[in-house]
Design a protein around this motif. Sequence first.
Motif, mmCIF file in Angstrom:
data_model
loop_
_atom_site.group_PDB
_atom_site.id
_atom_site.type_symbol
_atom_site.label_atom_id
_atom_site.label_comp_id
_atom_site.label_asym_id
_atom_site.label_seq_id
_atom_site.Cartn_x
_atom_site.Cartn_y
_atom_site.Cartn_z
ATOM 1 N N GLY A 1 23.153 63.454 -19.263
ATOM 2 C CA GLY A 1 23.713 62.383 -19.957
ATOM 3 C C GLY A 1 25.444 62.097 -19.971
ATOM 4 N N CYS A 2 26.202 63.347 -19.741
ATOM 5 C CA CYS A 2 27.479 63.025 -19.446
ATOM 6 C C CYS A 2 27.902 63.114 -18.023
ATOM 7 C CB CYS A 2 28.196 64.466 -20.162
ATOM 8 S SG CYS A 2 28.039 64.079 -22.050
ATOM 9 N N GLN A 3 26.948 62.772 -17.051
ATOM 10 C CA GLN A 3 27.040 62.632 -15.765
ATOM 11 C C GLN A 3 26.531 61.643 -15.198
ATOM 12 O OE1 GLN A 3 27.007 66.810 -14.629
ATOM 13 N NE2 GLN A 3 25.770 66.283 -13.092
ATOM 14 N N ASN A 4 25.729 60.925 -16.172
ATOM 15 C CA ASN A 4 24.685 59.818 -15.536
ATOM 16 C C ASN A 4 25.314 58.613 -15.203
ATOM 17 O OD1 ASN A 4 22.512 57.785 -15.716
ATOM 18 N ND2 ASN A 4 21.236 59.388 -16.425
ATOM 19 N N SER A 5 25.731 58.336 -14.118
ATOM 20 C CA SER A 5 26.606 57.173 -13.702
ATOM 21 C C SER A 5 25.888 55.774 -14.045
ATOM 22 C CB SER A 5 26.739 57.077 -12.203
ATOM 23 O OG SER A 5 25.710 56.972 -11.352
ATOM 24 N N GLU A 6 24.618 55.864 -14.023
ATOM 25 C CA GLU A 6 23.703 54.611 -14.417
ATOM 26 C C GLU A 6 24.121 54.321 -15.814
ATOM 27 O OE1 GLU A 6 21.087 51.131 -14.637
ATOM 28 O OE2 GLU A 6 22.608 51.974 -13.303
ATOM 29 N N ALA A 7 23.767 55.283 -16.729
ATOM 30 C CA ALA A 7 24.013 55.240 -18.149
ATOM 31 C C ALA A 7 25.506 54.734 -18.424
ATOM 32 C CB ALA A 7 23.581 56.482 -18.836
ATOM 33 N N LEU A 8 26.363 55.695 -18.029
ATOM 34 C CA LEU A 8 27.918 55.542 -18.611
ATOM 35 C C LEU A 8 28.629 54.350 -17.665
ATOM 36 C CD1 LEU A 8 28.969 59.325 -18.397
ATOM 37 C CD2 LEU A 8 27.740 57.856 -20.266
ATOM 38 N N ASN A 9 28.558 54.382 -16.275
ATOM 39 C CA ASN A 9 29.367 53.249 -15.352
ATOM 40 C C ASN A 9 28.374 51.995 -15.616
ATOM 41 O OD1 ASN A 9 31.256 55.002 -14.732
ATOM 42 N ND2 ASN A 9 30.104 55.594 -12.836
ATOM 43 N N GLY A 10 27.166 52.007 -15.534
ATOM 44 C CA GLY A 10 26.381 50.940 -15.454
ATOM 45 C C GLY A 10 26.085 50.420 -16.722
ATOM 46 N N LEU A 11 25.277 50.936 -17.412
ATOM 47 C CA LEU A 11 24.876 50.308 -19.065
ATOM 48 C C LEU A 11 26.305 49.978 -19.870
ATOM 49 C CD1 LEU A 11 21.605 52.055 -19.638
ATOM 50 C CD2 LEU A 11 21.927 49.916 -18.586
ATOM 51 N N LEU A 12 26.952 51.129 -20.034
ATOM 52 C CA LEU A 12 28.016 51.182 -21.334
ATOM 53 C C LEU A 12 29.146 50.571 -20.575
ATOM 54 C CD1 LEU A 12 28.569 52.006 -23.923
ATOM 55 C CD2 LEU A 12 29.183 54.247 -23.070
ATOM 56 N N LYS A 13 29.836 50.724 -19.672
ATOM 57 C CA LYS A 13 31.057 50.270 -19.130
ATOM 58 C C LYS A 13 30.988 48.946 -18.583
ATOM 59 C CE LYS A 13 33.843 54.410 -19.311
ATOM 60 N NZ LYS A 13 34.833 55.584 -18.371
ATOM 61 N N ASN A 14 29.896 49.015 -17.668
ATOM 62 C CA ASN A 14 29.631 47.489 -16.811
ATOM 63 C C ASN A 14 28.800 46.384 -17.639
ATOM 64 O OD1 ASN A 14 29.706 45.509 -14.630
ATOM 65 N ND2 ASN A 14 29.157 47.287 -13.290
ATOM 66 N N GLU A 15 27.765 46.602 -17.887
ATOM 67 C CA GLU A 15 26.887 45.780 -18.454
ATOM 68 C C GLU A 15 27.264 45.451 -19.837
ATOM 69 O OE1 GLU A 15 22.694 45.334 -20.339
ATOM 70 O OE2 GLU A 15 22.900 46.338 -18.161
ATOM 71 N N LEU A 16 27.613 46.338 -20.591
ATOM 72 C CA LEU A 16 28.129 46.077 -22.127
ATOM 73 C C LEU A 16 29.776 45.849 -22.203
ATOM 74 C CD1 LEU A 16 26.086 48.426 -24.107
ATOM 75 C CD2 LEU A 16 25.582 46.273 -23.414
ATOM 76 N N GLY A 17 30.499 46.153 -20.995
ATOM 77 C CA GLY A 17 31.818 45.985 -21.096
ATOM 78 C C GLY A 17 32.513 46.839 -22.121
ATOM 79 N N PHE A 18 32.309 48.017 -22.139
ATOM 80 C CA PHE A 18 32.864 48.938 -23.208
ATOM 81 C C PHE A 18 34.134 49.351 -22.787
ATOM 82 C CE2 PHE A 18 33.447 53.602 -24.458
ATOM 83 C CZ PHE A 18 33.768 53.151 -25.487
#
Length: 872
Positions: A268-285
Amino acid sequence: MQLKHAAYWLPVLAARAAPADDPQHHQITKRDLAYSPPHYPSPWMNPEADGWEEAYAKARAFVSQMTLLEKVNLTTGVGWAAEQCVGQVGAIPRLGLRSLCMHDSPLGIRGTDFNSAFPSGQTTAATFDRGLIYRRGYAIGKEAKGKGVDVILGPVAGPLGRAPAAGRNWEGFSPDPVLTGVGMSESIKGIQDAGTIACAKHFIGNEQEHFRQAGEARGYKFNITESSSSNIDDRTMHELYLWPFADAVRAGVGSVMCSYQQINNSYGCQNSEALNGLLKNELGFQGFIMSDWQAQHTGAASAVAGLDMSMPGDTEFNTGLSYWGANLTLAVLNGTVPAYRIDDMAMRIMAAFFKVKKTIDLEPINFSFWTLDTYGPIHWAAKKGYRQINYHVDVREDHGSLIREIGAKATVLLKNSGSLPLNKPKFLVVVGEDAGPNLNGPNSCNDRGCDNGTLAMGWGSGTSNYPYLVTPDAALQAQALKDGSRYESILTNYATSQTKALVSQANVTAVVFVNADSGEGYINVDGNLGDRKNLTLWKGGDNLIKNVSSWCPNTIVVIHSVGPVLITDWYKNPNITAILWAGLPGQESGNSITDVLYGKVNPSGRSPFTWGATREGYGADVLYTSNNGNGAPQQDFTEGVFIDYRYFDKANTPVIYPFGHGLSYTTFKYSNLVVQKQNAGPYQPTTGSTTPAPTFGNYSTNLTEYLFPSNQFPYIYQYIYPYLNVSDPKKASADPRYGQTAEQFLPPHAVDNASQPLLRSSGGNSPGGNKGLYDVLYTVTADITNTGKIVGDEVVQVYVSLGGPDDPKVVLRDFGKLRIEPGQTTQFKGKLTRRDLSYWDVGVQDWVVNGYEKTVFVGKSSRDLELSAKLQ
């Protein structure tokens, strides 16, 4: 490795859609979904993101002054027990910023004194009251600020509650994503309005305690080498588990904690799809992502995958070794981690700080998590810096009254055949250990790791110390004495003959208190390794209820529990005249339940989960044994979006009490449903690109400038520093791979800093996803009449049938709580947004409103839907 979403998911969906006897059905199984595609580079902050503009500008001004060592210091924890809080990063004394304090927990400040013990998140969700959820968040945030805490590690949307036996469900809100999303949003607003940064956790798919950490599991004699993998398909991820985190981002949450376990076989803490893709990119966190404690498994790889802060900083507790610290300093200097990434880490931390804190003039940290002694070592692990470390600051204010109010308004009256409310009963008998005290004191078990006496919170890091605990026995006795009632209590579950002799007497009203506990996986309570072994009541609670109800024709049952329990064998007994679920109500437990039993508070709690007849009826469960040899246990979320009431509806299974159920001491009539279409414009997919990655400051490549400055301050044992020990980079890193370029061991595009195309589902400048998702498409009104004789609060619930063959029968989409006088009619007003009426299209990779006929329902629970209307 560069699989695109549509290219990957479309054949998977085709295979899943094929008939079971079609060979194509077997070509791609659910296990084939257990792959997480890479998503690089890590998105950098957007200076124009709504609500973050001022914070960004302040952060930029601050970070532009920082050296590389200071940026590394800000992003790396100083080590387990190295300072006062459960986690801290290094200070920036040159710029006047003290070490930032990260501290548990979701229901109060962990391990301190003179703080409050609030009701659990799940219990608070049962109020279905946005205002109370906000007020609880504000009070928690204010207490945290008063102790010097900068980031409170809560609220919780992971676990969501997929498996009813999962140990930490009580820390969150509900297995329904909408109710949890409201819980997250209102809690975050309250916490941050009070001046403390909120941390939404655990991102994402962290749905059980078993196998969440390989080391913890090995301590329980499980032979595994890697932590478990939560295998979740794309649609389920978006419609269920990501939903409340989108609400958290939309609410402006400052930080998010990534989880221990793997997601589709990537940590989870190096999952680029979850962190970069879902959270920072799609959700704009726009805030920062911190690791859960020891959830970081790599250095440069986790940095480029989106991790911004390492907690607690060491690779394992008290090793003195770190994936970051000096290694991150080296990684930036040699180009393995791009300069923009360390700048973005620092920017995100400081932007979250300035969004909430406004100024770097912070209250001092006035407690030590490691001891309640007034004096001790400030550096606890090293036993260095002896001084006053606990100032015993009382931050409780009048929060006890709020806790009492929430506990009462969260209590769910499941059954009442007329015995409640009590009115000066002639002879009140209270039975059960759960009514009484822990004989060794309410805080005698570390992190509440036992089930002795009344249950008012679960166990683990999500706890706080009680300043006091009002037991049901004490509160009910006080009320009985006031009324002139006769009162006796038996505070054990096992005094069978004595209990029979007492409750068999004439004129007895017997109240039986029972419970079921759970918590975090590092504590084992009676063989429950965090997760519950079963859904039955603890300490013979079911037998106690059966016995008392066989001897007393007026038996009232009160359940304190961490979630649903099986009541199939006794709930229909006519001698059981009332059943109440009181959850985990915190320090005012006895007062809260007394207020409800005696009608001082008309019950208005609604069950935040379904009460099924059997454990199997829930459809999803904890994985208790490893299923992958000694590799990572594979937790396949084969049920998709169908958890809790959605699964019961799909299976057409009878339930005992449905999601959203709760009775009142008055009655309500629903009428005049009106659904009105609004003039929302068409959905506009996001287009365009980001700006190139910005960088702030240049760094010297002379490694002698990064050596530990022993002439400035002494070295503290096991403390994590950004400094190098030697100027030889290979020796400093102690990594045999040192000298390899990023391209040699990082995924493609991991270090790109050019402008990047925006996802069509992203929000652009609007955190939380495409802003069109939140357009109101319909308003919903209905008239609610109090047809009884006393004032009461009614929770009006709006459900929608999306109509598609793969959609749940109904899904909760809105709710409201109305206080209505007897005989009065009040209009409920709700709304349906575009997101409420959409499904996640894995091919388009966006939210889509399909063409199936949709129906809106308004009612009292998921299975008591009195009013309905077709949507145009």
